[in-house]
Design a protein around this motif. Structure first.
Motif, PDB file in Angstrom:
ATOM      1  N   ARG A  57     -76.553 -20.555  35.435  1.00  0.00           N
ATOM      2  CA  ARG A  57     -75.263 -21.332  34.993  1.00  0.00           C
ATOM      3  C   ARG A  57     -75.663 -22.741  35.405  1.00  0.00           C
ATOM      4  NH1 ARG A  57     -69.760 -19.735  33.497  1.00  0.00           N
ATOM      5  NH2 ARG A  57     -70.294 -17.535  32.185  1.00  0.00           N
ATOM      6  N   HIS A  61     -73.424 -22.533  30.101  1.00  0.00           N
ATOM      7  CA  HIS A  61     -73.029 -21.869  29.598  1.00  0.00           C
ATOM      8  C   HIS A  61     -74.178 -21.833  28.422  1.00  0.00           C
ATOM      9  CE1 HIS A  61     -71.155 -18.506  27.526  1.00  0.00           C
ATOM     10  NE2 HIS A  61     -70.873 -17.592  28.858  1.00  0.00           N
ATOM     11  N   ASP A 100     -74.902 -13.985  30.112  1.00  0.00           N
ATOM     12  CA  ASP A 100     -74.965 -15.054  31.127  1.00  0.00           C
ATOM     13  C   ASP A 100     -75.420 -13.293  31.698  1.00  0.00           C
ATOM     14  OD1 ASP A 100     -75.042 -16.692  32.982  1.00  0.00           O
ATOM     15  OD2 ASP A 100     -72.844 -16.619  32.523  1.00  0.00           O
TER      16      ASP A 100
END
Length: 118
Positions: A57, A61, A100
């Motif tokens: 991160r 994002h 992610d």
């Protein structure tokens, strides 16, 4: 995102979509105006999927990378595909899948799937 990481992100996204009942039509569709990572379909939709993956991160994002300029390219590329493949009677849709992968690990990922993203 490097090509290897991008390819891994597309694999993760594809497996996710297959589990949701989509079928793969084409991956890495290239046109003069751009590229679409995945083109999948189900009984109702032909879906053009932009996959974004971040291993950290530190730079935000993954969704933040789908800028208005990127959206425009994706729309043009989807239109190009539809014009070349007129046989589809399915409703077109553009989705974004953000992956992610904290700390660069690919085993535990968080997937955000935005249907009809733009």
């Amino acid at each position: 995102m490097g090509r290897e990481e991008g390819g891994r992100g597309e694999q993760i996204a594809l497996q996710y979509l297959l589990k949701k009942g989509y079928r793969l039509l084409q991956s890495n569709y290239n046109a003069p105006c751009g590229e679409i990572d995945l083109i999948v379909y189900n009984d109702l939709y032909i879906v053009f999927v932009e996959v974004k993956m971040r291993a950290s991160r530190d730079y935000g994002h993954p969704l933040e990378t789908v800028t208005p300029a990127k959206q425009k390219k994706i729309k043009k590329t989807a239109e190009h595909f539809l014009l070349k493949n007129r046989r589809s009677t399915l409703q077109p849709r553009i989705d974004v899948i953000a992956i992610d992968a904290p700390d660069g690990g690919f085993e535990q990922v968080e997937i955000t799937h935005i249907e009809n993203a733009f």
